[in-house]
Every structure is written in structure tokens, then in C-alpha cells.
Write a protein that holds these residues in place. Structure first.
Motif, PDB file in Angstrom:
ATOM      1  N   LYS A  53     -69.540 -47.018  -1.127  1.00 31.66           N
ATOM      2  CA  LYS A  53     -69.018 -48.360  -1.876  1.00 31.66           C
ATOM      3  C   LYS A  53     -68.581 -47.973  -3.250  1.00 31.66           C
ATOM      4  O   LYS A  53     -69.037 -47.065  -4.019  1.00 31.66           O
ATOM      5  N   VAL A  54     -67.402 -48.539  -3.446  1.00 29.79           N
ATOM      6  CA  VAL A  54     -66.629 -48.231  -4.438  1.00 29.79           C
ATOM      7  C   VAL A  54     -66.574 -49.481  -5.574  1.00 29.79           C
ATOM      8  O   VAL A  54     -66.476 -50.666  -5.189  1.00 29.79           O
ATOM      9  N   GLY A  55     -66.841 -49.215  -6.513  1.00 32.91           N
ATOM     10  CA  GLY A  55     -66.697 -49.937  -7.749  1.00 32.91           C
ATOM     11  C   GLY A  55     -65.091 -49.565  -8.642  1.00 32.91           C
ATOM     12  O   GLY A  55     -64.888 -48.358  -8.703  1.00 32.91           O
ATOM     13  N   ILE A  56     -64.595 -50.644  -8.923  1.00 32.54           N
ATOM     14  CA  ILE A  56     -63.152 -50.552  -9.695  1.00 32.54           C
ATOM     15  C   ILE A  56     -63.415 -50.965 -11.319  1.00 32.54           C
ATOM     16  O   ILE A  56     -63.629 -52.159 -11.522  1.00 32.54           O
ATOM     17  N   LYS A  57     -63.496 -50.035 -12.011  1.00 30.85           N
ATOM     18  CA  LYS A  57     -63.770 -50.472 -13.473  1.00 30.85           C
ATOM     19  C   LYS A  57     -62.375 -50.927 -14.215  1.00 30.85           C
ATOM     20  O   LYS A  57     -61.705 -49.914 -14.367  1.00 30.85           O
ATOM     21  N   GLU A  84     -63.113 -53.350   0.568  1.00 29.81           N
ATOM     22  CA  GLU A  84     -64.313 -53.814   0.555  1.00 29.81           C
ATOM     23  C   GLU A  84     -64.981 -53.385  -0.894  1.00 29.81           C
ATOM     24  O   GLU A  84     -66.255 -53.370  -1.228  1.00 29.81           O
ATOM     25  N   ALA A  85     -63.981 -53.100  -1.741  1.00 29.83           N
ATOM     26  CA  ALA A  85     -64.281 -52.852  -3.241  1.00 29.83           C
ATOM     27  C   ALA A  85     -64.731 -54.031  -3.965  1.00 29.83           C
ATOM     28  O   ALA A  85     -64.384 -55.174  -3.786  1.00 29.83           O
ATOM     29  N   ALA A  86     -65.474 -53.780  -5.018  1.00 29.12           N
ATOM     30  CA  ALA A  86     -65.625 -54.823  -6.011  1.00 29.12           C
ATOM     31  C   ALA A  86     -65.271 -54.281  -7.586  1.00 29.12           C
ATOM     32  O   ALA A  86     -65.195 -53.113  -7.783  1.00 29.12           O
ATOM     33  N   ILE A  87     -64.449 -55.206  -8.408  1.00 29.28           N
ATOM     34  CA  ILE A  87     -64.281 -54.907  -9.831  1.00 29.28           C
ATOM     35  C   ILE A  87     -65.731 -54.914 -10.359  1.00 29.28           C
ATOM     36  O   ILE A  87     -66.490 -55.758 -10.156  1.00 29.28           O
ATOM     37  N   VAL A  88     -66.017 -54.127 -11.465  1.00 31.03           N
ATOM     38  CA  VAL A  88     -67.111 -54.121 -11.982  1.00 31.03           C
ATOM     39  C   VAL A  88     -66.889 -54.064 -13.593  1.00 31.03           C
ATOM     40  O   VAL A  88     -65.890 -53.502 -13.957  1.00 31.03           O
ATOM     41  N   TRP A 113     -59.028 -63.468 -11.661  1.00 36.99           N
ATOM     42  CA  TRP A 113     -59.761 -62.417 -10.937  1.00 36.99           C
ATOM     43  C   TRP A 113     -60.862 -63.089 -10.044  1.00 36.99           C
ATOM     44  O   TRP A 113     -62.051 -63.014 -10.067  1.00 36.99           O
ATOM     45  N   THR A 114     -60.351 -63.718  -9.046  1.00 38.02           N
ATOM     46  CA  THR A 114     -60.862 -64.364  -8.048  1.00 38.02           C
ATOM     47  C   THR A 114     -60.837 -64.058  -6.643  1.00 38.02           C
ATOM     48  O   THR A 114     -61.334 -64.757  -5.672  1.00 38.02           O
ATOM     49  N   PHE A 115     -60.049 -62.943  -6.433  1.00 38.23           N
ATOM     50  CA  PHE A 115     -59.713 -62.670  -5.097  1.00 38.23           C
ATOM     51  C   PHE A 115     -60.726 -61.429  -4.519  1.00 38.23           C
ATOM     52  O   PHE A 115     -60.548 -61.243  -3.156  1.00 38.23           O
ATOM     53  N   CYS A 116     -61.493 -61.230  -5.070  1.00 32.01           N
ATOM     54  CA  CYS A 116     -62.372 -60.294  -4.779  1.00 32.01           C
ATOM     55  C   CYS A 116     -63.842 -60.246  -5.651  1.00 32.01           C
ATOM     56  O   CYS A 116     -63.793 -61.061  -6.804  1.00 32.01           O
ATOM     57  N   PRO A 117     -64.797 -59.501  -5.269  1.00 37.67           N
ATOM     58  CA  PRO A 117     -66.011 -59.715  -6.038  1.00 37.67           C
ATOM     59  C   PRO A 117     -65.934 -59.087  -7.350  1.00 37.67           C
ATOM     60  O   PRO A 117     -65.152 -58.081  -7.491  1.00 37.67           O
TER      61      PRO A 117
END
Length: 335
Positions: A53-57, A84-88, A113-117
Motif C-alpha cells: 500500500k503506497v502513500g503519496i506525500k 491503488e495509491a492514496a495522497i497523504v 484533488w478529487t480524483f483519488c483518495p
């Protein structure tokens, strides 16, 4: 609180030329291609370590911030490479459009920033990560949800910063992963002080860097870094529409598995510019003693300040910083 004084020669207002550095060399990739395709191309060079599970900072910015990494670039990268990633993110320490989770989510909508979690990691509390070898902290509070990720991709808009001098990958995770109430307060403010921003310049750099070390150590080999050198105002994206006008030329995109190397290379590219091109950003960096970020990362063994600079636009040609990173000039934007 520590009474240690800065190590001689490591003052944050003193730039250390490449030939005066010592130690091993890391790899830093470089492209002039400031576009969604350029971002995807350089991401491929540092993506292999990102598993699970990848977070994108990512610094998603205050409302209508003009200089943040373009949303379409990030959207294409996530859609094609990280579906499958999420911005954090975490909430801010200052009062503004991201101070509360409710306001933060409204700002995310405003900025597209509405196109991914998007995971506001301190929405449900904090977790303390250990700081190994720090002189200010033994542990520091982060957004609790950082524990939900196996890997972290640090996608940074490199620019100036009113407190840090410059904001690179170190600042992105050092401030950006600390929770908005406890962790950020411990970095910025002396306990019991009425002044929210009273920590002195070099101490602040060290505190922020120890926070970044806690994050980097937590992810170990499963963290990688990109610095986008575009629209480099002397102001951080946290200043939104109040940011100072951009007067520094665009450069390109840098990527590495080494947080010190990628920030050092970014700073080197700024210093390689002509005086009239870099004077504003250099003044901001040195007046805030921002270069202490680099020397303290080295003292904490977070990476190397020497590197092989690989130009991926020209068949992976190696450009020797020892011969002068001016070899990359003239800087051109591919936008």
C-alpha cells in the motif's frame, strides 16, 4: 533541550561547494521535461522500491495556490502508475484553509484533488515514531494513519520557504507527516511559549530534519523522492495566493532513493544559476539558515551530499557536479 552548538563549518547560511564535500555518492536522476510525461518517465527510475500500500506525500496547497505541482500531472501518474495509491497529508499548525480536517477537505476540493483518495493522516489522532540519534527528540508524533502504508512516495514541489529557507523532500515529510497539533508544535515552538514560531533558525532545521528521519527510518527501503523544480517562489505553497511572484527560472525534475542527495542536488542547481536568476531564492535560503537541513541530514546519516547526476534526456549521460552543474544550463521548461 540540548545545549549543543552547531558543528563548525555547518552553518545554515554557508553553502558548501561540491569539491569540499566528502563521502560516498548516491544516484540522482534528472530530466528537463516539466510535463506529465516527464514526471512519469523519471518516476519509473525510483519506483521499484514502492511495494504494498503506497502513500503519496504531496503538498496539496492552500486554496487556489498558484505554484503547486499541476494536478493533471499527478492525476495521470496515479491513473497510469499508482491506481491503488492514496495522497497523504496532515492538518496544519497555522490557522488557514487546512487547519481543521473539515476545512482541509474543502480546500482539497477547491484545488482539484478529487480524483483519488486523500488521507488526512491525523484526522483520527497521532502515533509516535522513534527518532534514532536525534538531539532534540527521542520520538515525534505523526498522523496516526501513516502506519497504514507499506511504502511512501515523496512527491515534492521544490521552492523557497519563509521558515525553512527552502522546501524540498526533507521539509515535505519532516513537517508534512507530523500531526497538526502535537508533532508540528514540537518542531516549531518551545514548550510553554506564547510565540508559535519561536524556535531559532538552525534549531528549527534540526528539529524538522529529525522528524524527517523518523519518517524515512519508518519506511526503510520502501521510500523514494522526487523534487519538481518549477514555479520556485521564495514562498512555500502554504502561503497560497499570497506567495511572492516567481523570479527563479524553471529547472526540471530530480529523483532519487536518497533524500539528502535529491535535496542537495536541487540546491546545487539553484546555486549554479546566474546571480540575477537565483539571487532571490539564495537570499531566502541563506537568511533562514536553510542549508543546515543538508548538513544535519548528513550528520544523522540520512544520505549522501555527493551524487552521480544522471541526465535521462540524453541517454543516461552522467554529469559530474565536480565539473560544475552549470553544464545543465541553460535551464529550459518543457511545458
Amino acid at each position: 533541550m540540548s545545549n549543543q552548538k552547531p558543528v563548525p563549518g555547518t552553518g545554515g547560511d554557508h553553502y558548501i561547494p561540491y569539491e569540499q564535500r566528502s563521502g560516498k555518492e548516491s544516484v540522482v536522476y534528472f530530466t528537463r521535461d516539466l510535463s506529465a510525461e516527464g514526471l512519469r518517465k523519471i518516476y519509473a527510475r525510483i519506483s521499484g522500491c514502492l511495494t504494498g500500500k503506497v502513500g503519496i506525500k504531496l503538498h496539496t496547497g492552500e486554496p487556489h495556490g498558484p505554484n503547486i505541482i499541476p494536478r493533471p500531472w499527478v492525476e495521470e501518474l496515479i491513473r497510469k502508475e499508482l491506481p491503488e495509491a492514496a495522497i497523504v497529508e496532515t492538518n496544519t499548525y497555522y490557522d488557514g484553509g487546512r487547519y481543521t480536517t473539515e476545512d482541509h477537505r474543502e480546500t482539497l476540493k477547491t484545488n482539484g484533488w478529487t480524483f483519488c483518495p486523500v488521507d488526512i493522516m491525523d484526522e483520527d489522532g497521532t502515533t509516535a515514531l522513534p527518532v534514532k540519534g536525534g538531539k532534540w527528540f527521542a520520538e515525534l508524533e505523526m498522523g496516526k494513519n501513516i502506519l497504514n502504508y507499506d511504502s511512501l512516495f515523496v512527491l515534492t514541489h521544490f521552492k523557497g520557504h519563509s521558515k525553512g529557507g527552502f522546501g524540498g523532500s526533507n521539509k515535505n515529510i519532516g513537517i508534512g507527516c507530523a500531526d497538526g497539533r502535537i508533532g508540528k508544535a514540537r518542531i516549531h515552538t518551545t514548550p510553554g511559549s506564547d510565540d508559535q514560531w519561536d524556535i531559532s533558525d538552525e534549531e528549527f532545521m534540526e528539529r524538522m530534519t529529525e522528524s524527517a528521519k523518523a519518517v524515512a527510518d519508518h519506511f526503510g527501503e520502501h521510500i523514494s523522492y522526487i523534487n519538481v523544480m518549477r514555479n520556485m517562489s521564495v514562498s512555500c505553497d502554504c502561503e497560497g495566493t499570497a506567495a511572492e511572484p516567481v523570479v527563479t527560472p524553471n529547472v526540471g525534475i530530480l529523483a532519487s532513493l536518497d533524500i539528502l542527495a535529491v535535496d542537495q542536488a536541487s540546491v546545487d542547481l539553484v546555486y549554479a544559476m546566474k546571480e540575477e536568476e537565483h539571487h532571490a531564492l539564495v537570499e531566502r535560503i541563506e537568511s533562514r539558515h536553510g542549508l543546515r537541513q543538508l548538513t544535519y541530514m548528513k550528520e544523522l546519516h540520512m544520505g549522501n551530499d555527493r551524487y552521480h547526476l544522471i541526465d535521462i534526456d540524453n541517454g543516461d549521460q552522467e554529469i559530474s557536479p565536480a565539473d560544475g552543474v552549470k553544464n545543465l544550463a541553460p535551464f529550459q521548461s518543457a511545458e
